[in-house]
Design an enzyme around this catalytic site. Structure first.
Site, PDB file in Angstrom:
ATOM      1  N   PHE A  10       0.845  -1.195   0.000  1.00  0.00           N
ATOM      2  CA  PHE A  10       0.000   0.000   0.000  1.00  0.00           C
ATOM      3  C   PHE A  10       0.877   1.241   0.000  1.00  0.00           C
ATOM      4  O   PHE A  10       1.737   1.387   0.874  1.00  0.00           O
ATOM      5  CB  PHE A  10      -0.869  -0.030   1.260  1.00  0.00           C
ATOM      6  CG  PHE A  10      -2.215   0.579   1.054  1.00  0.00           C
ATOM      7  CD1 PHE A  10      -3.261  -0.174   0.566  1.00  0.00           C
ATOM      8  CD2 PHE A  10      -2.431   1.917   1.340  1.00  0.00           C
ATOM      9  CE1 PHE A  10      -4.504   0.392   0.359  1.00  0.00           C
ATOM     10  CE2 PHE A  10      -3.678   2.491   1.137  1.00  0.00           C
ATOM     11  CZ  PHE A  10      -4.715   1.725   0.652  1.00  0.00           C
ATOM     12  N   GLY A  16       2.753  12.913   4.845  1.00  0.00           N
ATOM     13  CA  GLY A  16       2.795  11.835   5.836  1.00  0.00           C
ATOM     14  C   GLY A  16       1.464  11.790   6.560  1.00  0.00           C
ATOM     15  O   GLY A  16       0.488  11.223   6.063  1.00  0.00           O
ATOM     16  N   THR A  67       5.786  -0.679   2.562  1.00  0.00           N
ATOM     17  CA  THR A  67       6.146  -1.899   3.300  1.00  0.00           C
ATOM     18  C   THR A  67       5.820  -3.158   2.506  1.00  0.00           C
ATOM     19  O   THR A  67       4.741  -3.258   1.913  1.00  0.00           O
ATOM     20  CB  THR A  67       5.421  -1.906   4.659  1.00  0.00           C
ATOM     21  OG1 THR A  67       5.924  -0.813   5.420  1.00  0.00           O
ATOM     22  CG2 THR A  67       5.665  -3.198   5.432  1.00  0.00           C
ATOM     23  N   ARG A  74      16.975 -15.203  38.753  1.00  0.00           N
ATOM     24  CA  ARG A  74      18.218 -14.431  38.900  1.00  0.00           C
ATOM     25  C   ARG A  74      18.416 -14.058  40.371  1.00  0.00           C
ATOM     26  O   ARG A  74      17.548 -13.400  40.977  1.00  0.00           O
ATOM     27  CB  ARG A  74      18.130 -13.162  38.046  1.00  0.00           C
ATOM     28  CG  ARG A  74      19.292 -12.217  38.217  1.00  0.00           C
ATOM     29  CD  ARG A  74      20.556 -12.788  37.621  1.00  0.00           C
ATOM     30  NE  ARG A  74      21.620 -11.788  37.563  1.00  0.00           N
ATOM     31  CZ  ARG A  74      22.876 -12.085  37.269  1.00  0.00           C
ATOM     32  NH1 ARG A  74      23.210 -13.341  37.007  1.00  0.00           N
ATOM     33  NH2 ARG A  74      23.777 -11.149  37.221  1.00  0.00           N
ATOM     34  N   GLY A 100      18.537  -6.519  32.925  1.00  0.00           N
ATOM     35  CA  GLY A 100      19.849  -5.874  32.993  1.00  0.00           C
ATOM     36  C   GLY A 100      20.599  -6.019  31.677  1.00  0.00           C
ATOM     37  O   GLY A 100      19.994  -5.951  30.604  1.00  0.00           O
ATOM     38  N   GLU A 138       0.630   3.825  10.498  1.00  0.00           N
ATOM     39  CA  GLU A 138      -0.852   3.785  10.531  1.00  0.00           C
ATOM     40  C   GLU A 138      -1.410   4.901  11.404  1.00  0.00           C
ATOM     41  O   GLU A 138      -2.415   4.733  12.091  1.00  0.00           O
ATOM     42  CB  GLU A 138      -1.365   2.422  11.026  1.00  0.00           C
ATOM     43  CG  GLU A 138      -0.853   1.220  10.256  1.00  0.00           C
ATOM     44  CD  GLU A 138      -1.238   1.211   8.794  1.00  0.00           C
ATOM     45  OE1 GLU A 138      -2.083   2.045   8.396  1.00  0.00           O
ATOM     46  OE2 GLU A 138      -0.686   0.392   8.042  1.00  0.00           O
ATOM     47  N   GLY A 139      -0.771   6.050  11.351  1.00  0.00           N
ATOM     48  CA  GLY A 139      -1.204   7.211  12.142  1.00  0.00           C
ATOM     49  C   GLY A 139      -0.392   7.297  13.415  1.00  0.00           C
ATOM     50  O   GLY A 139      -0.435   6.386  14.240  1.00  0.00           O
ATOM     51  N   GLU A 157       0.212  11.156  17.890  1.00  0.00           N
ATOM     52  CA  GLU A 157      -0.399  12.499  17.911  1.00  0.00           C
ATOM     53  C   GLU A 157      -1.673  12.515  17.061  1.00  0.00           C
ATOM     54  O   GLU A 157      -2.679  13.109  17.446  1.00  0.00           O
ATOM     55  CB  GLU A 157       0.610  13.547  17.383  1.00  0.00           C
ATOM     56  CG  GLU A 157       1.804  13.798  18.297  1.00  0.00           C
ATOM     57  CD  GLU A 157       2.794  12.624  18.346  1.00  0.00           C
ATOM     58  OE1 GLU A 157       2.990  11.963  17.311  1.00  0.00           O
ATOM     59  OE2 GLU A 157       3.345  12.356  19.430  1.00  0.00           O
TER      60      GLU A 157
HETATM   61  C1  FAD Z   1       8.647   1.320   9.057  1.00  0.00           C
HETATM   62  C2  FAD Z   1       7.563   2.120   8.390  1.00  0.00           C
HETATM   63  C3  FAD Z   1       6.704   1.493   7.509  1.00  0.00           C
HETATM   64  C4  FAD Z   1       5.702   2.228   6.863  1.00  0.00           C
HETATM   65  N1  FAD Z   1       4.897   1.605   5.934  1.00  0.00           N
HETATM   66  C5  FAD Z   1       4.076   2.363   5.154  1.00  0.00           C
HETATM   67  C6  FAD Z   1       3.376   1.781   4.043  1.00  0.00           C
HETATM   68  O1  FAD Z   1       3.429   0.579   3.811  1.00  0.00           O
HETATM   69  N2  FAD Z   1       2.650   2.593   3.243  1.00  0.00           N
HETATM   70  C7  FAD Z   1       2.553   3.934   3.471  1.00  0.00           C
HETATM   71  O2  FAD Z   1       1.881   4.619   2.697  1.00  0.00           O
HETATM   72  N3  FAD Z   1       3.182   4.510   4.526  1.00  0.00           N
HETATM   73  C8  FAD Z   1       3.947   3.764   5.367  1.00  0.00           C
HETATM   74  N4  FAD Z   1       4.623   4.337   6.418  1.00  0.00           N
HETATM   75  C9  FAD Z   1       4.495   5.773   6.641  1.00  0.00           C
HETATM   76  C10 FAD Z   1       3.789   6.135   7.922  1.00  0.00           C
HETATM   77  O3  FAD Z   1       2.416   5.882   7.819  1.00  0.00           O
HETATM   78  C11 FAD Z   1       4.128   7.605   8.221  1.00  0.00           C
HETATM   79  O4  FAD Z   1       5.481   7.619   8.647  1.00  0.00           O
HETATM   80  C12 FAD Z   1       3.236   8.217   9.258  1.00  0.00           C
HETATM   81  O5  FAD Z   1       1.928   8.352   8.772  1.00  0.00           O
HETATM   82  C13 FAD Z   1       3.750   9.602   9.694  1.00  0.00           C
HETATM   83  O6  FAD Z   1       4.077  10.382   8.613  1.00  0.00           O
HETATM   84  P1  FAD Z   1       5.524  11.083   8.562  1.00  0.00           P
HETATM   85  O7  FAD Z   1       6.536  10.069   8.908  1.00  0.00           O
HETATM   86  O8  FAD Z   1       5.662  11.768   7.270  1.00  0.00           O
HETATM   87  O9  FAD Z   1       5.518  12.128   9.731  1.00  0.00           O
HETATM   88  P2  FAD Z   1       4.861  13.642   9.719  1.00  0.00           P
HETATM   89  O10 FAD Z   1       3.453  13.576   9.263  1.00  0.00           O
HETATM   90  O11 FAD Z   1       5.807  14.514   8.974  1.00  0.00           O
HETATM   91  O12 FAD Z   1       4.911  13.951  11.238  1.00  0.00           O
HETATM   92  C14 FAD Z   1       6.107  14.339  11.924  1.00  0.00           C
HETATM   93  C15 FAD Z   1       5.723  14.578  13.392  1.00  0.00           C
HETATM   94  O13 FAD Z   1       4.744  15.624  13.458  1.00  0.00           O
HETATM   95  C16 FAD Z   1       3.596  15.151  14.141  1.00  0.00           C
HETATM   96  N5  FAD Z   1       2.397  15.754  13.573  1.00  0.00           N
HETATM   97  C17 FAD Z   1       2.032  15.809  12.269  1.00  0.00           C
HETATM   98  N6  FAD Z   1       0.834  16.425  12.157  1.00  0.00           N
HETATM   99  C18 FAD Z   1       0.435  16.751  13.409  1.00  0.00           C
HETATM  100  C19 FAD Z   1      -0.718  17.381  13.958  1.00  0.00           C
HETATM  101  N7  FAD Z   1      -1.727  17.796  13.177  1.00  0.00           N
HETATM  102  N8  FAD Z   1      -0.780  17.549  15.297  1.00  0.00           N
HETATM  103  C20 FAD Z   1       0.231  17.122  16.101  1.00  0.00           C
HETATM  104  N9  FAD Z   1       1.336  16.510  15.644  1.00  0.00           N
HETATM  105  C21 FAD Z   1       1.442  16.322  14.313  1.00  0.00           C
HETATM  106  C22 FAD Z   1       3.605  13.646  13.962  1.00  0.00           C
HETATM  107  O14 FAD Z   1       2.856  12.977  14.963  1.00  0.00           O
HETATM  108  C23 FAD Z   1       5.093  13.357  14.064  1.00  0.00           C
HETATM  109  O15 FAD Z   1       5.469  13.305  15.411  1.00  0.00           O
HETATM  110  C24 FAD Z   1       5.570   3.612   7.131  1.00  0.00           C
HETATM  111  C25 FAD Z   1       6.433   4.223   8.052  1.00  0.00           C
HETATM  112  C26 FAD Z   1       7.416   3.485   8.677  1.00  0.00           C
HETATM  113  C27 FAD Z   1       8.342   4.196   9.648  1.00  0.00           C
END
Ligand code: FAD
Length: 389
Positions: A122, A130, A157, A265, A339, A363-364, A367
């Site tokens: 996906f 993001g 992924t 332990r 430990g 998956e979100g 935050e």
């Molecule tokens: C190992 C891994 C596998 C993944 N697999 C997939 C996949 O298969 N397909 C896919 O499409 N995506 C995938 N993702 C992406 C994942 O869904 C995103 O990383 C995630 O949704 C966050 O987006 P971002 O990393 O761009 O962070 P950002 O959206 O840039 O956020 C950065 C920070 O800002 C915070 N933030 C953003 N908006 C707000 C708000 N409105 N209020 C408060 N805080 C906020 C976030 O919580 C975070 O702490 C994967 C990510 C990882 C790390």
């Protein structure tokens, strides 16, 4: 109120536990050292999933799946969550959005995916999109009987275990027209840029892809123009439940390891569990697990009872938030109880510690889950979380 698991649910939990212990756990160190599951082992694992009757766990029988209830799926997923390195993903869950496909799409994508003959990944996330999918810059433009896709996707992924990709794009670059497309691998114009390394060593990769005038036949659009987010919402609920189940299974495994270690332990002439500092950690871990498990099965049961979809959406967010953060706290304490031994790469605790961190991001993020929960309270009041209809 009846909170007892049925005989069938207990049997499925036992099957999930046995599959985890016999098929997946032996692969943990291999996956960790190799960085992912070696290619030459993948066909045998796929066959094991079929042999154990775990193929198509999340789809209806008519679509080629097992026709399990959400509680039945959850008892299995909880057990799979015990394993490290994301090896639970060897038990494939074809994307939920495929159930909204046409008859031909179900025949060509969903049914073979349930049987493990095909696998889809996906792709929503992008360099500039993001948490906020409205920022997606991948475009889909109609040209006769085809769509032309252009853009870049990150973190895809299981790309290297898949033979098709569900791509989320904006038709005519309009954020009000998010739409899903089925792209078969290999596709002319699609480039695999790289699969970077992450904190965890996962079963499969997380790829970065570029789409340059990739042609997709019109009948490979999934759902209608503009339905992309709507179809993905169901996926989010399921994925959040799955993450909660895995986080719970991981926390339980960590707690069990710590409990055994604390019993055996000996330091300062007695088992370390006799120090209240250690035993209180075990007590806190048990209480957290108890709360998370109660929450998880309540939401799974409510999904089976088909309660209001919006309530489910709000509760699945609370569940994912709580379980992912709970598992982080529990695994951290478990590692502390072991430990230096807990910090060794050969310890499952070290791997669980690395693995669990991403559950607060994908998956979100935590935050974004808090935003969903807060939005529910605003719209519907506290009753969404404090009530019990
Ligand atoms: C190992 C891994 C596998 C993944 N697999 C997939 C996949 O298969 N397909 C896919 O499409 N995506 C995938 N993702 C992406 C994942 O869904 C995103 O990383 C995630 O949704 C966050 O987006 P971002 O990393 O761009 O962070 P950002 O959206 O840039 O956020 C950065 C920070 O800002 C915070 N933030 C953003 N908006 C707000 C708000 N409105 N209020 C408060 N805080 C906020 C976030 O919580 C975070 O702490 C994967 C990510 C990882 C790390």
């Amino acid at each position: 109120m009846d909170l007892e698991l049925s005989v069938r649910e207990k049997e499925l939990a036992a099957k999930g536990r046995d599959f985890c212990d016999q098929v997946l756990v032996p692969l943990e160190l291999i996956a960790d050292e190799h960085g992912e599951v070696p290619m030459e082992r993948r066909a045998a694992i796929r066959q094991a999933v079929r042999d154990w009757g775990l193929a198509g766990i999340n789809h209806s029988k008519e679509n080629g799946g097992l026709g399990l209830t959400m509680v039945e799926q959850t008892v299995i997923e909880e057990q799979l969550g015990r394993v490290t390195n994301g090896l639970w993903s060897c038990v494939w869950r074809p994307p939920v959005s495929l159930k909204f496909g046409t008859a031909a799409q179900k025949r060509d994508y969903l049914q073979p995916s349930c049987h493990g003959e095909r696998r889809g990944c996906f792709a929503i996330t992008e360099p500039n999109a993001g948490s906020d999918p409205r920022q997606v810059e991948t475009t889909a433009v109609r040209k006769g009987d085809r769509w032309l896709l252009n853009g870049e996707k990150w973190f895809v992924t299981s790309y290297n275990a898949s033979d098709f990709i569900i791509v989320h794009a904006h038709v005519d670059n309009d954020p009000n027209k998010p739409t899903l497309f089925l792209v078969d691998k290999p596709a002319k114009g699609m480039t695999h840029l790289r699969s970077p390394k992450f904190m965890h060593n996962f079963a499969f990769d997380h790829a970065e892809l570029r789409f340059e005038n990739v042609e997709v036949p019109a009948d490979r659009m999934l759902g209608d123009v503009g339905q992309g987010l709507e179809l993905t919402k169901d996926w989010f609920v399921e994925a959040r439940l799955q993450i909660a189940s895995h986080a719970l299974g991981a926390a339980i495994r960590a707690a069990e390891i710590a409990n055994d270690y604390a019993t055996n332990r000996v330091q300062f002439g007695k088992p370390i569990r006799d120090f209240q500092a250690i035993e209180f950690m075990l007590a806190d871990m048990a209480v957290e697990i108890f709360a998370a498990k109660s929450m998880l099965y309540r939401v799974a049961w409510e999904i089976d009872r088909k309660i209001d979809r919006k309530l489910i959406h709000g509760r699945a967010s609370a569940l994912k938030l709580f379980c992912s953060e709970m598992a982080g706290r529990v695994i951290d304490k478990a590692l502390q109880i072991l430990g230096g031994r807990g910090y060794m790469r050969e310890s499952p605790l070290e791997r669980l510690y690395r693995d669990i961190r991403v559950d607060r991001i994908w998956e979100g993020t935590s935050e974004i889950q808090r935003l969903v929960v807060a939005g529910q309270i605003r719209k519907r009041g506290f009753d969404v979380y404090s009530g019990w209809e």
